[in-house]
Design a protein around this motif. Structure first.
Motif, PDB file in Angstrom:
ATOM      1  N   UNK A   1     -30.884 -11.145  -6.056  1.00  0.00           N
ATOM      2  CA  UNK A   1     -32.195 -11.075  -6.689  1.00  0.00           C
ATOM      3  C   UNK A   1     -33.070 -12.238  -6.250  1.00  0.00           C
ATOM      4  N   UNK A   2     -32.445 -13.273  -5.681  1.00  0.00           N
ATOM      5  CA  UNK A   2     -33.172 -14.458  -5.227  1.00  0.00           C
ATOM      6  C   UNK A   2     -32.465 -15.047  -4.017  1.00  0.00           C
ATOM      7  N   UNK A   3     -33.229 -15.534  -3.057  1.00  0.00           N
ATOM      8  CA  UNK A   3     -32.680 -16.198  -1.883  1.00  0.00           C
ATOM      9  C   UNK A   3     -33.341 -17.566  -1.757  1.00  0.00           C
ATOM     10  N   UNK A   4     -32.518 -18.591  -1.659  1.00  0.00           N
ATOM     11  CA  UNK A   4     -33.004 -19.946  -1.442  1.00  0.00           C
ATOM     12  C   UNK A   4     -32.424 -20.421  -0.122  1.00  0.00           C
ATOM     13  N   UNK A   5     -33.300 -20.752   0.823  1.00  0.00           N
ATOM     14  CA  UNK A   5     -32.838 -21.166   2.148  1.00  0.00           C
ATOM     15  C   UNK A   5     -33.076 -22.649   2.342  1.00  0.00           C
ATOM     16  N   UNK A   6     -32.111 -23.302   2.937  1.00  0.00           N
ATOM     17  CA  UNK A   6     -32.245 -24.701   3.304  1.00  0.00           C
ATOM     18  C   UNK A   6     -32.346 -24.728   4.827  1.00  0.00           C
ATOM     19  N   UNK A   7     -33.546 -25.027   5.295  1.00  0.00           N
ATOM     20  CA  UNK A   7     -33.829 -25.009   6.727  1.00  0.00           C
ATOM     21  C   UNK A   7     -34.108 -26.414   7.218  1.00  0.00           C
ATOM     22  N   UNK A   8     -33.826 -26.676   8.497  1.00  0.00           N
ATOM     23  CA  UNK A   8     -34.192 -27.988   9.037  1.00  0.00           C
ATOM     24  C   UNK A   8     -35.709 -28.114   9.061  1.00  0.00           C
ATOM     25  N   UNK A   9     -36.196 -29.262   8.675  1.00  0.00           N
ATOM     26  CA  UNK A   9     -37.635 -29.502   8.654  1.00  0.00           C
ATOM     27  C   UNK A   9     -38.170 -29.570  10.072  1.00  0.00           C
ATOM     28  N   UNK A  10     -39.342 -28.987  10.283  1.00  0.00           N
ATOM     29  CA  UNK A  10     -39.926 -29.033  11.613  1.00  0.00           C
ATOM     30  C   UNK A  10     -40.676 -30.333  11.870  1.00  0.00           C
ATOM     31  N   UNK A  11     -40.814 -31.166  10.837  1.00  0.00           N
ATOM     32  CA  UNK A  11     -41.557 -32.417  10.976  1.00  0.00           C
ATOM     33  C   UNK A  11     -40.643 -33.638  11.036  1.00  0.00           C
ATOM     34  N   UNK A  12     -39.619 -33.674  10.207  1.00  0.00           N
ATOM     35  CA  UNK A  12     -38.710 -34.818  10.166  1.00  0.00           C
ATOM     36  C   UNK A  12     -37.295 -34.325  10.407  1.00  0.00           C
ATOM     37  N   UNK A  13     -36.613 -34.890  11.367  1.00  0.00           N
ATOM     38  CA  UNK A  13     -35.273 -34.418  11.712  1.00  0.00           C
ATOM     39  C   UNK A  13     -34.258 -34.692  10.620  1.00  0.00           C
ATOM     40  N   UNK A  14     -34.453 -35.717   9.803  1.00  0.00           N
ATOM     41  CA  UNK A  14     -33.479 -36.080   8.780  1.00  0.00           C
ATOM     42  C   UNK A  14     -33.704 -35.356   7.459  1.00  0.00           C
ATOM     43  N   UNK A  15     -34.759 -34.572   7.330  1.00  0.00           N
ATOM     44  CA  UNK A  15     -35.064 -33.910   6.071  1.00  0.00           C
ATOM     45  C   UNK A  15     -34.768 -32.424   6.168  1.00  0.00           C
ATOM     46  N   UNK A  16     -34.547 -31.807   5.011  1.00  0.00           N
ATOM     47  CA  UNK A  16     -34.265 -30.383   4.931  1.00  0.00           C
ATOM     48  C   UNK A  16     -35.394 -29.720   4.156  1.00  0.00           C
ATOM     49  N   UNK A  17     -35.913 -28.624   4.688  1.00  0.00           N
ATOM     50  CA  UNK A  17     -36.973 -27.869   4.041  1.00  0.00           C
ATOM     51  C   UNK A  17     -36.318 -26.773   3.203  1.00  0.00           C
ATOM     52  N   UNK A  18     -36.802 -26.534   1.974  1.00  0.00           N
ATOM     53  CA  UNK A  18     -36.229 -25.530   1.084  1.00  0.00           C
ATOM     54  C   UNK A  18     -37.261 -24.436   0.876  1.00  0.00           C
ATOM     55  N   UNK A  19     -36.853 -23.184   1.128  1.00  0.00           N
ATOM     56  CA  UNK A  19     -37.723 -22.020   0.989  1.00  0.00           C
ATOM     57  C   UNK A  19     -37.052 -21.049   0.027  1.00  0.00           C
ATOM     58  N   UNK A  20     -37.813 -20.521  -0.946  1.00  0.00           N
ATOM     59  CA  UNK A  20     -37.251 -19.625  -1.949  1.00  0.00           C
ATOM     60  C   UNK A  20     -37.940 -18.281  -1.883  1.00  0.00           C
ATOM     61  N   UNK A  21     -37.158 -17.199  -1.957  1.00  0.00           N
ATOM     62  CA  UNK A  21     -37.675 -15.832  -2.008  1.00  0.00           C
ATOM     63  C   UNK A  21     -37.115 -15.159  -3.237  1.00  0.00           C
ATOM     64  N   UNK A  22     -37.941 -14.374  -3.903  1.00  0.00           N
ATOM     65  CA  UNK A  22     -37.525 -13.658  -5.103  1.00  0.00           C
ATOM     66  C   UNK A  22     -37.736 -12.169  -4.875  1.00  0.00           C
ATOM     67  N   UNK A  23     -36.800 -11.370  -5.345  1.00  0.00           N
ATOM     68  CA  UNK A  23     -36.905  -9.927  -5.192  1.00  0.00           C
ATOM     69  C   UNK A  23     -38.058  -9.398  -6.030  1.00  0.00           C
ATOM     70  N   UNK A  24     -38.724  -8.375  -5.525  1.00  0.00           N
ATOM     71  CA  UNK A  24     -39.856  -7.810  -6.246  1.00  0.00           C
ATOM     72  C   UNK A  24     -39.415  -6.790  -7.287  1.00  0.00           C
ATOM     73  N   UNK A  25     -38.193  -6.280  -7.164  1.00  0.00           N
ATOM     74  CA  UNK A  25     -37.683  -5.283  -8.099  1.00  0.00           C
ATOM     75  C   UNK A  25     -36.499  -5.883  -8.840  1.00  0.00           C
TER      76      UNK A  25
END
Length: 135
Positions: A109-133
């Motif tokens: 029902x929800x997806x949370x992704x931890x992606x490498x940041x495109x700006x800082x190599x030592x940081x992790x970018x977090x992206x969250x998606x939620x299901x519409x249904x």
């Protein structure tokens, strides 16, 4: 006993009860094996299986995305997400899913992704998606 003492004891008891409920209800990461055993919504953490194809056809059904993922025990499972494909899921280092097993398929029902940041190599970018249904 004074009324103020009784009220103070009651407030402390309620506070302790609330703390216990919060800590016992807080979810920890599970595996697909645990998700099969329990019929409740759980958090499963793992990595995308990049060797298998991601299935998303927005023309046929824009709210159906499926892929395969390994959990922390290296158990592979098919994931179905009732929403659009999250951007840059292929670049994700780690994925946290909220959902439950139905048969051999994990319905997220929800997806949370931890992606490498495109700006800082030592940081992790977090992206969250939620299901519409909702299930």
């Amino acid at each position: 006993m004074k009324k103020s003492s009784i009220i103070l004891i009651a407030i402390i008891a309620v506070a302790i009860a609330m703390i216990l409920v919060i800590y016992t209800d807080s979810s920890t990461y599970s595996t697909f094996t645990e998700a099969k055993e329990k019929n409740t919504e759980l958090y499963v953490v793992g990595v995308l299986n990049k060797e298998k194809a991601l299935h998303y056809d927005p023309i046929t059904d824009a709210n159906h995305f499926s892929f395969y993922m390994y959990d922390n025990d290296s158990t592979e499972c098919q994931i179905v997400f009732r929403g659009s494909k999250p951007q840059d899921i292929e670049r994700s280092e780690q994925i946290v899913l909220t959902g439950k097993m139905e048969g051999q398929i994990f319905h997220a029902s929800k997806i949370l992704m931890k992606c490498p940041s495109k700006y800082n190599q030592d940081q992790v970018e977090i992206i969250e998606s939620t299901a519409s249904v909702a299930f």
